[in-house]
Enzyme design. Structure first.
Site, PDB file in Angstrom:
ATOM      1  N   ASP A 113    -100.615  22.596 -35.499  1.00 32.14           N
ATOM      2  CA  ASP A 113    -100.505  23.976 -35.974  1.00 32.14           C
ATOM      3  C   ASP A 113    -100.358  25.004 -34.861  1.00 32.14           C
ATOM      4  OD1 ASP A 113    -100.556  23.489 -38.731  1.00 32.14           O
ATOM      5  OD2 ASP A 113    -102.734  23.279 -38.715  1.00 32.14           O
ATOM      6  N   ASP A 177     -95.017  19.722 -42.744  1.00 31.25           N
ATOM      7  CA  ASP A 177     -95.219  21.057 -42.174  1.00 31.25           C
ATOM      8  C   ASP A 177     -94.909  21.085 -40.672  1.00 31.25           C
ATOM      9  OD1 ASP A 177     -96.915  19.945 -44.130  1.00 31.25           O
ATOM     10  OD2 ASP A 177     -98.238  21.660 -44.128  1.00 31.25           O
TER      11      ASP A 177
END
Ligand code: GLY
Length: 400
Positions: A113, A177
Site C-alpha cells: 500500500d 489492488d
C-alpha cells in the site's frame, strides 16, 4: 440509452442519443467537490488525522493516521483541489497533509500500500510543484516497495503477514489492488530510480495477467503462490463474495491498472488486456452504470452498490480513451465514463447536505461488515480525478 455521438462545449459535455440528450457541467461538479472538501478541511482539528470514511447514516468522518492504507487519498484530494482552483490555501493544506506521510519511508514497506499512500499524495504534489523533497520521498518509497518483489514468482508480495487460511510464510500473496502501486515504480524508473523498477512493474503486470484472471477475464482478488518456487497455488477472494465471484473494486483496480501499464509501456498486449477486463465489467453492469459491490451477489438488486468502483473505472476509461487508436471503441469508453460520472453526480450518489464527503454508497469490506453503503475517501479521490481528467480532455482537445 444508446449514445450515438457527443459534443464538447468548453466543459459542458452533451451526450446525445436516440433517447434524448444529457448535459454534464464538469465545472459545476468540480465546484461541488471543492465545497465539500472545504467543509471537511474546516472540521479537521488535528492535522495528523486523515479522513477515511463516514458510516451509513452518520455524519462524522472516521479518522486514521498516516499508517492506514487510505492515508494518501485525502492529501491527494487537496492537491487536486489546488490543481482545479490554483489557490494557495489548497496548496498549503496539501503540503501539510502530504508531509504528515513522510515517516512511511523511514522504515521498510510493511505492505504494497505504500504506493497508494505516497503516489496519490506526494506523487501529485511532485507533479504540481516539482519540489525535490517530494521526489526523494517517492524514490525511497519505490525502493521500499521493490523489496517486496519476489523474482521467483514475478510479483510484489502484497501482504507480508498472515492471511487467514494461507500458510504463511511459505506462501506469497498478490492482490489485484497491487496493480495501482506500479504507477509509483514506473514514475521512479523515469526519475532516477533505475530501469530495475520498470522491469519489476512489467513483470508484476505480466504475471498477474497470466494468473489472476479466469478465462472470461474476471479477476481473483488474491492469488497465492509458493514463495520458494513461484508456483501458483490458488486464486481466492478476501473482500469479494467468494472465490469465483467478480468483486467490483477488484475488477476496477484491474481496469485502472492495465490502462496505466499500457500508458507507461505502450505494449499492445496491455491495451488488449485492459479492454478485455473492461468489457466483461461493462457487459455485466446494471443500467445506471454503478456496480453492486460484487457482481455475483445473489441479493442483487437489493445488494449494496460500490460507488468507489464506478469512480475508479470512470477515471480509468477516460484516460484509456485518450490512448486508443480504435476511435469507435475509444468513444464508447469515453461516453460510458461520462454516463458513470453523470450518475455519480446525481442526488442518488452525491452526499450534498447529508455529510461532507463527495459521494454516498461505497462498499469497503462487505464480508467483514466494514464500511458498507458508506462514504469512503477513495471514492471521492477517484471521482475528483475523473472529473479533472474529463476537464483536461475537453479543454486540451486530446484525441479520442
Ligand atoms: N484493499 C483495498 C480496497 O479495499 O480496495
Amino acid at each position: 440509452m444508446k449514445k450515438t455521438f457527443f459534443l464538447v462545449n468548453a466543459v459542458i459535455i452533451v451526450l446525445a442519443g436516440c433517447a434524448g440528450s444529457r448535459a454534464f457541467d464538469v465545472d459545476k461538479e468540480l465546484d461541488y467537490c471543492l465545497q465539500q472538501a472545504q467543509k471537511t478541511l474546516s472540521s479537521l482539528k488535528d492535522p495528523a488525522m486523515i479522513p477515511r470514511s463516514i458510516a451509513h447514516g452518520d455524519t462524522a468522518w472516521r479518522l486514521v493516521n498516516y499508517r492506514d492504507w487510505t492515508s494518501g487519498f485525502w492529501p491527494g484530494i487537496l492537491w487536486y483541489a489546488y490543481e482545479v482552483s490554483n489557490k494557495e490555501d489548497w496548496k498549503a493544506a496539501a503540503e501539510k497533509s502530504s508531509r504528515s506521510l513522510f515517516p512511511l519511508v523511514d522504515s521498510s514497506a510493511i505492505d504494497h500500500d505504500i504506493g497508494f499512500q505516497l503516489f496519490c499524495s506526494v506523487g501529485n504534489g511532485y507533479r504540481l510543484t516539482r519540489d525535490s523533497t517530494y521526489r526523494q520521498i517517492l524514490l525511497r518509497a519505490a525502493d521500499s516497495l521493490a523489496t517486496l518483489f519476489n523474482p521467483k514468482v514475478g510479483t510484489i508480495l502484497s501482504w507480508p503477514r498472515k492471511v487467514p487460511g494461507v500458510d504463511w510464510p511459505l506462501c506469497h500473496n498478490t492482490i489485484m489492488d497491487n496493480m495501482i502501486n506500479l504507477d509509483l515504480l514506473f514514475w521512479a524508473a523515469k526519475n532516477g530510480g533505475g530501469k530495475r523498477l520498470y522491469d519489476i512493474a512489467v513483470d508484476h503486470a505480466v504475471t498477474t495477467m497470466k494468473n489472476q484472471f479466469r478465462p472470461d477475464y474476471t479477476s481473483y482478488h488474491v492469488v497465492i503462490y509458493d514463495t520458494a518456487t513461484g508456483r501458483k497455488i490458488k486464486g481466492m477472494t478476501h473482500q469479494g463474495l467468494n472465490d469465483s465471484s467478480m468483486w467490483a473494486r477488484g475488477q476496477a483496480w484491474a481496469i485502472y491498472g492495465y490502462s496505466m501499464v499500457y500508458r507507461e509501456t505502450r505494449d499492445p498486449q496491455f491495451l488488449d488486456f485492459a479492454q478485455k477486463v473492461t468489457d466483461v465489467y461493462l457487459s455485466r453492469l446494471p443500467e445506471d452504470g454503478i456496480p453492486y459491490w460484487d457482481f455475483d451477489d445473489p441479493g442483487i438488486p437489493q445488494a449494496p452498490r460500490d460507488a468507489s468502483a464506478a469512480a475508479v473505472v470512470a477515471s480509468a476509461l477516460l484516460q484509456l480513451s485518450t490512448l486508443m487508436s480504435d476511435e469507435p471503441k475509444a468513444k464508447t469508453y469515453y461516453v460510458k465514463a461520462i454516463n458513470m460520472l453523470i450518475e455519480l453526480s446525481s442526488e442518488r450518489y452525491q452526499s450534498r447536505e447529508i455529510n461532507d464527503a463527495f459521494l454516498l454508497h461505497s462498499s469497503g469490506h462487505k464480508p467483514n461488515g466494514g464500511e458498507i453503503d458508506a462514504s469512503i475517501i477513495y471514492a471521492d479521490y477517484y471521482y475528483l480525478e475523473a472529473l479533472l481528467r474529463l476537464k483536461n480532455i475537453s479543454e486540451n482537445n486530446k484525441p479520442l
